[in-house]
Design a protein around this motif. Structure first.
Motif, PDB file in Angstrom:
ATOM      1  N   UNK A 122     -53.694  10.077 -33.630  1.00 56.65           N
ATOM      2  CA  UNK A 122     -53.357   8.648 -33.674  1.00 56.65           C
ATOM      3  C   UNK A 122     -53.367   8.121 -35.111  1.00 56.65           C
ATOM      4  N   UNK A 123     -54.379   8.514 -35.867  1.00 60.71           N
ATOM      5  CA  UNK A 123     -54.485   8.061 -37.254  1.00 60.71           C
ATOM      6  C   UNK A 123     -53.322   8.601 -38.084  1.00 60.71           C
ATOM      7  N   UNK A 124     -52.942   9.836 -37.815  1.00 59.08           N
ATOM      8  CA  UNK A 124     -51.827  10.451 -38.538  1.00 59.08           C
ATOM      9  C   UNK A 124     -50.517   9.744 -38.186  1.00 59.08           C
ATOM     10  N   UNK A 125     -50.345   9.428 -36.909  1.00 62.60           N
ATOM     11  CA  UNK A 125     -49.094   8.811 -36.449  1.00 62.60           C
ATOM     12  C   UNK A 125     -48.966   7.355 -36.884  1.00 62.60           C
ATOM     13  N   UNK A 126     -50.096   6.679 -37.075  1.00 66.66           N
ATOM     14  CA  UNK A 126     -50.057   5.245 -37.404  1.00 66.66           C
ATOM     15  C   UNK A 126     -49.235   4.973 -38.655  1.00 66.66           C
ATOM     16  N   UNK A 127     -49.300   5.877 -39.617  1.00 66.23           N
ATOM     17  CA  UNK A 127     -48.576   5.683 -40.870  1.00 66.23           C
ATOM     18  C   UNK A 127     -47.091   5.951 -40.771  1.00 66.23           C
ATOM     19  N   UNK A 128     -46.626   6.361 -39.583  1.00 65.94           N
ATOM     20  CA  UNK A 128     -45.189   6.615 -39.392  1.00 65.94           C
ATOM     21  C   UNK A 128     -44.544   5.571 -38.479  1.00 65.94           C
ATOM     22  N   UNK A 140     -51.398   1.848 -40.518  1.00 68.79           N
ATOM     23  CA  UNK A 140     -52.398   2.875 -40.830  1.00 68.79           C
ATOM     24  C   UNK A 140     -53.738   2.220 -41.156  1.00 68.79           C
ATOM     25  N   UNK A 141     -53.694   1.132 -41.898  1.00 68.66           N
ATOM     26  CA  UNK A 141     -54.927   0.428 -42.252  1.00 68.66           C
ATOM     27  C   UNK A 141     -55.628  -0.112 -41.005  1.00 68.66           C
ATOM     28  N   UNK A 142     -54.879  -0.702 -40.100  1.00 66.19           N
ATOM     29  CA  UNK A 142     -55.447  -1.220 -38.855  1.00 66.19           C
ATOM     30  C   UNK A 142     -56.177  -0.129 -38.086  1.00 66.19           C
ATOM     31  N   UNK A 238     -50.471  -0.419 -30.642  1.00 60.37           N
ATOM     32  CA  UNK A 238     -51.270   0.798 -30.461  1.00 60.37           C
ATOM     33  C   UNK A 238     -50.642   1.703 -29.400  1.00 60.37           C
ATOM     34  N   UNK A 239     -49.897   1.110 -28.468  1.00 60.66           N
ATOM     35  CA  UNK A 239     -49.176   1.916 -27.477  1.00 60.66           C
ATOM     36  C   UNK A 239     -48.044   2.700 -28.159  1.00 60.66           C
ATOM     37  N   UNK A 240     -47.334   2.043 -29.085  1.00 66.47           N
ATOM     38  CA  UNK A 240     -46.273   2.728 -29.830  1.00 66.47           C
ATOM     39  C   UNK A 240     -46.849   3.877 -30.661  1.00 66.47           C
ATOM     40  N   UNK A 245     -47.955   9.746 -31.423  1.00 67.80           N
ATOM     41  CA  UNK A 245     -48.980  10.789 -31.569  1.00 67.80           C
ATOM     42  C   UNK A 245     -48.992  11.777 -30.407  1.00 67.80           C
ATOM     43  N   UNK A 246     -48.089  11.562 -29.431  1.00 66.82           N
ATOM     44  CA  UNK A 246     -48.033  12.417 -28.242  1.00 66.82           C
ATOM     45  C   UNK A 246     -49.332  12.348 -27.437  1.00 66.82           C
TER      46      UNK A 246
END
Length: 311
Positions: A122-128, A140-142, A238-240, A245-246
């Motif tokens: 999830x953390x990795x995907x947030x930045x994309x 990503x910050x959130x 967060x759902x997106x 993040x699969x």
């Protein structure tokens, strides 16, 4: 002399907001519960000043018949108790008829959580995720802040930008009842925060020069009425991120990340009282929902180290 019934409730809510320092969401919750209770009493021609314990129990029975969850019924009884406590203190009643009513209690369920690997994804995907690079840096910050601190979503989105200045190692968070607590930041969270501050400040300065806009006092500003990102917006976001993040979106909410924060700390050996302070729980009993993690750890400790457990 007690005021009319509707005035009972409005005066109580005003006092909770002003004197008790209750959070806005708490006051709104009281208001919804008491509006339903008032509708019930009025349909039976009852006045709040004359209500008996049996009348309140009849209301709770009706709530159960409607299929309301135990937690909802327990919350409504709590709201009624608080209303009558206030009425007693104001001299409108000589007693609190709800005081000795046994509540339905809350169903004991283990908190839903995520594996460390899922949180990493999830953390990795947030930045994309996001339409622009600025959105991606913000997202990503959130997520880094949420997992690093275990904040409630309302605490996260309403953070003042002043609390994040100066590359802090700790954040001052204002929680329920306006109570403040300090939460530490992990190195990845500090890095993500610094990147977002740089992007955010540049966008604010550009807006100021173009439209003479007033700078926002919030870390995550928005055009909403409150001036910061609405909780509903973050819930959708967060759902997106979960999809990217699969990870099943049905399993991912801001509160599940809060549970993951506490669970992973306990798995790593953190003390339950330290978790209580970090989460901002007023009572240790609230934090004790995580004791299943401690039980698993103690069982493993015995199996690994007790001489009789060895083959």
């Amino acid at each position: 002399m007690s005021p009319p019934d509707a005035r009972w409730i409005s005066t109580f809510l005003e006092a909770e907001a002003a004197e008790a320092g209750a959070a806005r969401n708490t006051v709104l919750s009281y208001g919804r519960d008491l509006a339903d209770f008032l509708s019930f009493t009025q349909s039976r021609g009852l006045a709040l000043a004359d209500l008996t314990r049996a009348d309140i129990e009849a209301y709770l029975i009706r709530c159960e018949a409607e299929g309301l969850a135990k937690s909802t019924r327990a919350r409504r009884l709590c709201s009624i108790r608080q209303l009558y406590r206030f009425a007693y203190e104001e001299g409108w009643r000589a007693d609190n008829p709800a005081l000795r009513i046994a509540g339905p209690g809350k169903a004991q369920r283990l908190p839903k959580t995520l594996a460390i690997e899922e949180v990493d994804a999830l953390l990795e995907a947030a930045g994309t995720v996001g339409r622009t690079e600025a959105d991606q840096i913000r997202n990503r910050c959130l997520m880094e802040l949420l997992y690093a601190t275990g904040m409630r979503v309302s605490e996260l989105v309403s953070l003042p930008v002043a609390a994040a200045r100066g590359n802090p190692q700790m954040l001052l968070v204002r929680g329920k009842g306006s109570k403040e607590r300090m939460v530490p930041l992990s190195p990845p969270a500090r890095e993500a925060l610094a990147a977002w501050l740089k992007t955010r400040d540049a966008a604010e300065e550009e807006a100021r020069l173009k439209r003479r806009a007033t700078p926002s006092r919030f870390l995550f500003p928005s055009g909403s009425k409150e001036g910061f990102m609405p909780r509903q917006t973050f819930h959708a976001l967060i759902k997106d991120i979960a999809v990217a993040a699969n990870v099943s979106p049905a399993r991912v909410t801001p509160h599940v990340l809060r549970h993951a924060f506490a669970t992973h700390l306990l798995q790593g050996g953190a003390d339950l009282r330290a978790i209580q302070m970090l989460l901002g729980h007023a009572d240790l009993s609230t934090t004790e929902i995580y004791t299943h993690v401690l039980e698993e750890r103690l069982r493993a400790l015995v199996l690994d180290h007790h001489p009789l457990a060895k083959p």
